[in-house]
Motif scaffolding. Structure first.
Motif, PDB file in Angstrom:
ATOM      1  N   SER A 110     -37.298 -79.459 -19.882  1.00  8.53           N
ATOM      2  CA  SER A 110     -38.407 -78.909 -19.006  1.00  8.53           C
ATOM      3  C   SER A 110     -39.514 -80.183 -19.161  1.00  8.53           C
ATOM      4  CB  SER A 110     -39.024 -77.696 -19.578  1.00  8.53           C
ATOM      5  OG  SER A 110     -39.961 -77.185 -19.058  1.00  8.53           O
ATOM      6  N   ASN A 132     -41.060 -71.843 -13.202  1.00  7.96           N
ATOM      7  CA  ASN A 132     -39.838 -72.408 -13.937  1.00  7.96           C
ATOM      8  C   ASN A 132     -40.163 -73.030 -15.299  1.00  7.96           C
ATOM      9  OD1 ASN A 132     -38.651 -71.980 -11.294  1.00  7.96           O
ATOM     10  ND2 ASN A 132     -37.974 -74.081 -11.195  1.00  7.96           N
ATOM     11  N   ARG A 133     -39.489 -72.784 -16.470  1.00  9.95           N
ATOM     12  CA  ARG A 133     -39.923 -73.043 -17.726  1.00  9.95           C
ATOM     13  C   ARG A 133     -38.864 -72.659 -18.673  1.00  9.95           C
ATOM     14  NH1 ARG A 133     -45.092 -69.951 -19.116  1.00  9.95           N
ATOM     15  NH2 ARG A 133     -44.694 -70.307 -21.274  1.00  9.95           N
ATOM     16  N   LEU A 149     -36.602 -70.599  -9.895  1.00  8.30           N
ATOM     17  CA  LEU A 149     -35.481 -69.956 -10.929  1.00  8.30           C
ATOM     18  C   LEU A 149     -35.361 -68.467 -10.465  1.00  8.30           C
ATOM     19  CD1 LEU A 149     -36.097 -71.321 -14.294  1.00  8.30           C
ATOM     20  CD2 LEU A 149     -34.550 -72.182 -12.523  1.00  8.30           C
ATOM     21  N   GLY A 169     -31.879 -71.296  -7.842  1.00  8.17           N
ATOM     22  CA  GLY A 169     -32.351 -71.876  -9.037  1.00  8.17           C
ATOM     23  C   GLY A 169     -31.718 -71.162 -10.174  1.00  8.17           C
ATOM     24  N   ASN A 208     -29.172 -73.407 -12.934  1.00 10.34           N
ATOM     25  CA  ASN A 208     -28.842 -73.014 -14.373  1.00 10.34           C
ATOM     26  C   ASN A 208     -27.285 -72.504 -14.734  1.00 10.34           C
ATOM     27  OD1 ASN A 208     -31.548 -73.160 -14.722  1.00 10.34           O
ATOM     28  ND2 ASN A 208     -32.028 -71.238 -15.226  1.00 10.34           N
ATOM     29  N   TYR A 268     -36.004 -79.397 -15.147  1.00 11.87           N
ATOM     30  CA  TYR A 268     -37.003 -78.668 -14.677  1.00 11.87           C
ATOM     31  C   TYR A 268     -38.124 -79.720 -14.421  1.00 11.87           C
ATOM     32  CZ  TYR A 268     -34.782 -74.385 -16.068  1.00 11.87           C
ATOM     33  OH  TYR A 268     -33.827 -73.554 -16.591  1.00 11.87           O
TER      34      TYR A 268
END
Length: 564
Positions: A40, A80-81, A251, A256, A261, A273
């Motif tokens: 990330s 996103n994280r 995501l 996403g 993933n 990301y």
């Protein structure tokens, strides 16, 4: 036998996987333990598969300690994280159903999703850009300001018991901090017991549709749906543990979380990301600095990357493959992506949330014309047909109709909405609402949406055909075509055009370009120019807003008057 009823990928197709999502992650952690699992960049965080697996199991044990049962709904409302991915796999490991909430939602939409699905735990970030999630949560749940974590009681959302803040320094008194929740993790034995009781046919995810024609509907998907769709999509891109995928798509959407993933996890590849939400420069930087081999995006994202003023300074030579999807992919754009970005094996994916999501995908070794002008052929273990929209009967090759699909990837149904489920799934076939045509070899071309079809003077006009033609003009960067009601012709054609930076073009020049090249009834009567098209958070163009804009700018139409 009905012609064009279905196409298969041959007898050599691998069997479907019998894994839950948790088992897919367990396999990756065993086989690819030292491989980088997640990067990330905007958070400065990196995990190997062994480290990521440990974080997932820690959160899973914490959720069990909260008393979360198999089948309970747990929601996440965030961009996103790393925490998003950890929640995705932790909920799967305990058999909780993950409800993915669009970060663009506001209070009323959030309340609907939480109430309709009966969420008991909500994970939320504090803020992103102009979105103050904490303020919206406190407006919806005023009890958060004067209660303790774990004792939430709200009459509007009676099933919601816990709210978890993902940002440590911005948490209301009634919310759990992420670190605080993890500190209460229970014993791993309890997790093993729960996992042993799970079945890969259990529902595990609720994703809400856009709701442009009414209240959003929650597509309910299983482990089996998602694991296999992710696996076979990645297989068509020849994924391996050496691949490094940049994921700029959100995501919360199946592009996403499933094709990004989960596809990486099924092959031991790396998830990257570039930013919390789409940023063209951050995406290009991620490819350059992480030596990414794969890149995802919807068409508008690739356009933004190609047009970025610093595009030439980024080294994209590591790129090999990826996927474009989420909206109709114009042929000229695909050609540019292959030539200028080096994505020589990029694929086009087609499907819908309700089919987990992919039904069709191009193959990297297919003839170039098939790769850039179609959405490929049917996925393994899936059947498709092009059907008469009225009767549902299959149509012969070359005849436009509605694309329908059936197979392992079709959703269980819409959560708590049997009527909508019966309307969407008929005799086992999921009706997409998309107009398509299939050739003799099984390659599919998406023409547009049934609701977007323009009928002008009795002639069927397919917006995508005109859009792709307009994109052959060197001054046009993007084009969207919609219909405008007309008292004489029924509908008239409206073209909204986005110009290449620095280019100049007027409406009459656009129409002149069309004359002698396309049929007269397809030539746009009205032409408008926009610097940006209205988009959803996933980057899809909102054609209903373009129709509203056309009504405001060009309507009501008057016979004999040409606007634009």
């Amino acid at each position: 036998m009905d012609q064009a009823l279905s196409y298969s990928s041959g007898s050599s197709v691998e069997p479907l996987l019998g894994w839950t999502i948790g088992q897919a992650l367990d396999h990756a952690a065993r086989v690819f333990a030292g491989n980088e699992a997640l990067v990330s960049r905007h958070q400065g965080r990196r995990f190997t598969y062994a480290e990521f697996h440990a974080e997932v199991e820690r959160l899973a044990c914490a959720l069990l300690a909260l008393g979360i049962e198999r089948g309970e709904r747990v929601a996440i409302w965030a961009t996103n994280r790393t925490e998003w991915a950890i929640v995705q796999f932790a909920t799967a490991k305990i058999g909780a159903i993950l409800v993915t909430v669009n970060p663009a939602y506001r209070t009323r939409e959030l309340e609907y999703a939480l109430c309709q699905s009966g969420v008991s735990v909500l994970f939320a970030e504090a803020r992103h850009k102009s979105s103050d999630y904490n303020s919206m949560l406190c407006e919806l749940l005023p009890e958060l300001q004067h209660s303790r974590a774990g004792i939430l009681a709200n009459s509007r959302l009676p099933e919601l018991r816990h709210v978890v803040g993902l940002d440590e320094t911005e948490v209301a008194p009634g919310m759990w901090r992420w670190s605080e929740l993890l500190a209460n993790a229970g014993r791993p034995e309890a997790l093993r017991e729960r996992e042993a009781a799970l079945d890969f046919d259990d529902p595990i995810n609720i994703q809400y549709t856009s709701g442009t024609t009414g209240a959003p509907k929650g597509a309910t998907l299983t482990h089996h749906n998602l694991v296999n769709n992710a696996y076979f999509t990645a297989r068509r891109m020849h994924f391996s543990s050496r691949d490094r995928l940049v994921i700029p798509v959100p995501l919360y959407h199946c592009f996403g979380m499933v094709l990004g993933n989960l596809a990486c996890v099924t092959h031991g590849a790396t998830m990257i990301y570039p930013a919390a939400s789409f940023d063209a420069k951050a995406t290009l930087e991620a490819v350059h600095e992480e030596r990414a081999t794969a890149l995802y995006g919807v068409p508008t994202m690739f356009i933004a990357e190609l047009e970025h003023p610093e595009f030439a300074r980024f080294d994209l030579s590591s790129l090999r493959t990826g996927a474009m999807g989420g909206a109709v992919c114009p042929r000229p754009l695909m050609e540019q992506v292959i030539q200028r970005m080096g994505l020589r094996e990029i694929t086009v994916c087609y499907g819908q949330t309700e089919t987990s999501p992919v039904n069709c995908q191009t193959l990297p070794d297919a003839p170039l014309d098939k790769r850039v002008a179609t959405v490929g052929t049917v996925h393994p273990h899936v059947e498709i047909k092009i059907a008469d929209p009225v009767t549902g009967r299959p149509l012969p090759p070359g005849t436009p109709g509605e694309l329908c699909a059936r197979g392992y990837n079709v959703m269980r149904g819409y959560w708590r909405n049997d009527e909508a489920t019966r309307e969407a799934i008929r005799n086992g076939w999921m009706h997409s609402g998309d107009l398509a045509v299939m050739d003799e070899e099984g390659y599919v071309v998406i023409i547009g949406r049934l609701k977007d079809l323009i009928i002008r003077g009795g002639e069927n006009v397919y917006p995508r055909e005109i859009e792709e033609f307009l994109l052959t003009h060197p001054a046009i960067s993007d084009a969207q075509v919609v219909g405008l009601p007309d008292p004489r012709m029924g509908e008239e054609v409206v073209a909204w055009v986005k110009l290449v930076p620095g280019a100049r073009l007027n409406a009459e020049e656009v129409r002149t370009f069309c004359r002698e090249r396309i049929a007269h009834y397809k030539i746009p009567r009205y032409v408008g120019f926009l610097e940006q098209f209205p988009l959803t958070v996933t980057g899809k163009v909102q054609k209903f807003k373009l129709r509203e804009l056309a009504m405001a700018q060009f309507g009501p139409p008057h016979s004999g008057v040409v606007h634009g």
